[in-house]
Design a protein around this motif. Sequence first.
Motif, short mmCIF file in Angstrom:
data_model
loop_
_atom_site.label_atom_id
_atom_site.label_comp_id
_atom_site.label_asym_id
_atom_site.label_seq_id
_atom_site.Cartn_x
_atom_site.Cartn_y
_atom_site.Cartn_z
N SER A 197 33.50 32.51 41.50
CA SER A 197 33.38 33.47 40.41
C SER A 197 34.39 34.60 40.57
CB SER A 197 31.96 34.02 40.35
OG SER A 197 31.86 35.04 39.41
N LEU A 198 34.55 35.07 41.79
CA LEU A 198 35.53 36.13 42.06
C LEU A 198 36.95 35.63 41.80
CD1 LEU A 198 34.06 37.64 45.34
CD2 LEU A 198 34.04 38.66 43.06
N ARG A 199 37.25 34.40 42.25
CA ARG A 199 38.58 33.83 42.03
C ARG A 199 38.88 33.71 40.54
NH1 ARG A 199 37.93 28.94 45.14
NH2 ARG A 199 37.39 29.90 47.07
N ASP A 200 37.92 33.20 39.78
CA ASP A 200 38.11 33.03 38.34
C ASP A 200 38.32 34.38 37.66
OD1 ASP A 200 37.78 30.33 38.73
OD2 ASP A 200 35.71 30.29 37.98
N SER A 201 37.58 35.38 38.08
CA SER A 201 37.71 36.72 37.52
C SER A 201 39.09 37.30 37.82
CB SER A 201 36.62 37.64 38.09
OG SER A 201 36.84 38.95 37.68
N LEU A 202 39.56 37.12 39.05
CA LEU A 202 40.87 37.62 39.43
C LEU A 202 41.96 36.89 38.65
CD1 LEU A 202 42.52 39.45 41.24
CD2 LEU A 202 42.45 37.69 43.01
N ARG A 203 41.82 35.58 38.50
CA ARG A 203 42.80 34.79 37.76
C ARG A 203 42.90 35.26 36.32
NH1 ARG A 203 40.81 29.57 38.71
NH2 ARG A 203 41.56 29.79 40.82
N SER A 204 41.74 35.51 35.68
CA SER A 204 41.77 35.94 34.27
C SER A 204 42.33 37.36 34.13
CB SER A 204 40.38 35.85 33.66
OG SER A 204 39.50 36.74 34.28
N ARG A 205 42.12 38.21 35.11
CA ARG A 205 42.67 39.56 35.06
C ARG A 205 44.20 39.53 35.24
NH1 ARG A 205 38.60 43.68 38.15
NH2 ARG A 205 36.74 43.04 37.02
N ARG A 206 44.68 38.65 36.09
CA ARG A 206 46.14 38.55 36.28
C ARG A 206 46.79 38.02 35.02
NH1 ARG A 206 46.35 36.05 42.36
NH2 ARG A 206 46.03 38.01 43.45
N ALA A 207 46.12 37.07 34.38
CA ALA A 207 46.69 36.52 33.16
C ALA A 207 46.73 37.54 32.03
CB ALA A 207 45.87 35.29 32.72
N ALA A 208 45.75 38.42 31.99
CA ALA A 208 45.69 39.43 30.95
C ALA A 208 46.72 40.55 31.16
CB ALA A 208 44.28 40.03 30.88
N ALA A 209 47.13 40.74 32.40
CA ALA A 209 48.04 41.84 32.72
C ALA A 209 49.46 41.53 32.41
CB ALA A 209 47.97 42.18 34.21
#
Length: 113
Positions: free
Chosen positions: A101-113
């Motif tokens: 869950s943490l990895r997925d959250s980090l991945r989506s935040r990087r993609a949004a940035a």
Amino acid sequence: MDSLIQRLKALSSAEDFLKFFGLSYDERVVHVNRLHILKRFYQYLHTTEGLTGLDEVETFRRYRELLARAYQDFVESSAAQEKVFKVFQDAGGRQSVPVTSLRDSLRSRRAAA
């Protein structure tokens, strides 16, 4: 009874409530558990039957008993054992977050940035 309720509304701390009701207390117990004591008092007020329709003197007496009971809960026990707040009710106070869950959250935040 409105005057009693108005006076109670002016109180803001566990110490204020304990003093108002003339209850002696150990400052160390209150210092560690002040929010827990007030929350338990609130719970007792909302689960105790027969509090409506009492005169002011009897209301004061009953509220005093409930506050004394709430305070005593934390003299004899601890916040973690009493589980007043949700954080203590969930998994014994421990919550877990899966690494995926943490990895997925980090991945989506990087993609949004």
